[in-house]
Design an enzyme around this catalytic site. Structure first.
Site, PDB file in Angstrom:
ATOM      1  N   SER A 139       0.835  -1.191   0.000  1.00  0.00           N
ATOM      2  CA  SER A 139       0.000   0.000   0.000  1.00  0.00           C
ATOM      3  C   SER A 139       0.879   1.254   0.000  1.00  0.00           C
ATOM      4  CB  SER A 139      -0.950  -0.053   1.194  1.00  0.00           C
ATOM      5  OG  SER A 139      -1.943   0.936   1.112  1.00  0.00           O
ATOM      6  N   ASP A 144       0.832 -46.161 -13.082  1.00  0.00           N
ATOM      7  CA  ASP A 144      -0.177 -46.685 -14.004  1.00  0.00           C
ATOM      8  C   ASP A 144      -1.553 -46.363 -13.424  1.00  0.00           C
ATOM      9  OD1 ASP A 144      -2.006 -48.193 -15.489  1.00  0.00           O
ATOM     10  OD2 ASP A 144      -0.556 -49.793 -15.843  1.00  0.00           O
ATOM     11  N   ASP A 179      -3.931 -48.915 -11.719  1.00  0.00           N
ATOM     12  CA  ASP A 179      -3.697 -49.391 -10.351  1.00  0.00           C
ATOM     13  C   ASP A 179      -4.422 -48.537  -9.310  1.00  0.00           C
ATOM     14  OD1 ASP A 179      -2.088 -51.409 -11.291  1.00  0.00           O
ATOM     15  OD2 ASP A 179      -0.239 -50.231 -11.118  1.00  0.00           O
ATOM     16  N   ASP A 209     -19.625 -43.782 -11.719  1.00  0.00           N
ATOM     17  CA  ASP A 209     -18.440 -42.943 -11.539  1.00  0.00           C
ATOM     18  C   ASP A 209     -17.157 -43.771 -11.586  1.00  0.00           C
ATOM     19  OD1 ASP A 209     -20.348 -40.990 -11.021  1.00  0.00           O
ATOM     20  OD2 ASP A 209     -20.192 -41.249  -8.839  1.00  0.00           O
TER      21      ASP A 209
END
Length: 474
Positions: free
Chosen positions: A207, A437, A440, A448
């Protein structure tokens, strides 16, 4: 080149410099806005505004307000000193500098000339393990004062603010030299006696303190025997901007103080929207707080004369928001002019407010948009373009159907949900343990797909089959 990269320091050097500048700047306020920051987080700016304002004044058992002597308040000033020491800095005393001007019990230095006596600055040093002085930090305080003289000091600083805006000519440019000319000479002599050069000095402020940073940079070649011409300058929320590349001026575009003056003079845009880009400034960082998000609050025009817009100006908001940008996994992809939305909603507002680019009170945003969540449970919504979204800690819900987005989950990111995931999106999991990976970590739950990494997970809502293309695990 990252958004806060400075001169030729490179990304890592710039990040270290920026972190030091922020630590010094926050210390200059001695946690003065602690009560407001905590009150806002708990209560917000809607129906909870009265409680927020009471917290700003009185504090609570977990914060200290601006009124001193409340017995149940924690000592936030001690916390400020502990924080700057943790960052590697310790105050340098007037005695060590051989300085005979006004200093208070905290070691804060005050302005030297009549008309500048409420100006305040801190001088700190960074030492190695053997006690050798390595760097000097100079932190200018903004419009305020210590708790015991807050009103009188703030009034004095407000006079300086008005003089910087309205005259006399070059008041803003000469501010640091007039207020602290003698002290800064002592600091230069002290640095030289310890084998340091101007390149070993970091100057920061917020400021009005940011105005002082720009002023000192402007004066650095012609005052104090040119000692500070190679110093590093980082200013936060400054109304002014120094010419050239000496200063990195950082601010939120919805902060009405930031860039309010054109260079160091007032103009017609100063009272209203003043989003003109400058060479030395960040231009499109948004503090997504309750005021910015609210349609009702934004009925009144954005203006430096509209006090509610000042919620984006508080130093605690700068410390939290800018630090999250600095630590973001997207840091190096952000440029000086990137659009960056930083979540800063209160707890009540966060539960039902989507963090997004509203592009309010600013020039049109262009290019990529980066949206950074908080440590809480955020609702984040992307836009029409390719967005870069980092939820952070907490259990976040991310909604975006435009495709070609990048979602970053790193460290401990909680249990997040992504609504509208597209095959063209990229999921990045950084710093997680386990296999690289994706198969996994993936399992289908109803409609979902859930990707689990230890105690953290991301649920792709409505995605029952998933290709590993576009999934990065590191």
């Amino acid at each position: 080149m990252g958004i806060f990269d400075y001169k030729n320091l490179g990304t890592e050097g710039s990040k270290a410099l920026f972190a030091d500048a922020m630590a010094i700047t926050l210390y200059t306020y001695h946690n003065l806005d602690n009560g407001f920051a905590v009150g806002y987080q708990h209560n917000g700016l809607g129906l909870g505004l009265p409680a927020t304002l009471v917290g700003a004044l009185l504090g609570s058992t977990d914060s200290q307000g601006v009124i001193p002597g409340i017995p149940w308040n924690p000592d936030s000033e001690k916390a400020a000193l502990d924080a700057v020491r943790k960052a590697g800095w310790t105050p340098i005393s007037a005695a060590a500098l051989g300085y005979a001007g006004k200093v208070d019990a905290r070691g804060t230095f005050y302005g030297e000339k009549a008309g500048y006596t409420t100006a305040q600055v801190e001088v700190l040093g960074k030492h190695d393990d053997a006690g050798k002085l390595l760097e000097i930090g100079i932190g200018f305080r903004g419009t305020s004062g210590p708790r015991e003289s807050l009103i009188s000091d703030s009034i004095g600083d407000l006079v300086s603010d008005l003089l910087a805006a309205l005259g006399p000519k070059d008041y803003a440019k000469n501010y640091a030299g007039e207020a602290f000319g003698g002290l800064l000479k002592n600091v230069a002599d002290y640095a030289g006696a310890h084998g340091l050069t101007g390149n070993d000095v970091l100057v920061s402020g917020h400021s009005l303190g940011g105005l002082a940073v720009n002023s000192m940079a402007d004066l650095s070649s012609n005052k104090w025997s040119g000692f500070y011409k190679d110093a590093h300058y980082v200013a936060y929320a400054s109304p002014t901007q120094s010419a050239g590349d000496k200063v990195l001026n950082v601010g939120f575009e919805n902060d009405p103080v930031f860039r309010a003056l054109d260079g160091s003079s007032v103009n017609f845009a100063s009272l209203g929207v003043h989003d003109k880009p400058h060479e030395s400034t960040t231009d499109n960082i948004v503090n997504f707080n309750d005021h910015y998000a609210s349609t009702l609050w934004n009925v009144l025009p954005f203006s430096i004369a509209n006090l509610p817009t000042w919620f984006a100006h508080l130093p605690s908001g700068y410390g939290d928001g800018m630090t999250r940008i600095l630590e973001s996994g997207f840091y190096e992809q952000m440029t000086r002019d990137s659009t960056v939305i930083v979540a800063n909603l209160s707890d009540p507002a966060r539960a039902n407010t989507w963090v997004q680019d509203l592009n309010r009170n600013a020039e049109p945003h262009k290019g990529n948009t980066f949206i950074l969540g908080s440590d809480g449970n955020d609702l984040i919504q992307g836009g029409k373009g390719a967005d870069f979204i980092e939820g952070g800690k907490g259990n976040d819900t991310i909604r975006d159907t435009s495709g070609h987005n990048t979602f970053l989950f790193s460290g401990s990111f909680g249990h997040d949900r992504v609504i509208g995931y597209q095959p063209s999106d990229t999921l990045v999991f950084g710093g997680v343990q386990g296999s690289t990976d994706y198969r996994d970590h993936a399992r289908v739950v109803g409609a979902d797909t859930v990707l689990s990494f230890g105690g953290d997970s991301v649920t792709l809502v409505g995605v029952a089959s998933l290709s590993g293309e576009g999934i990065v695990i590191s």
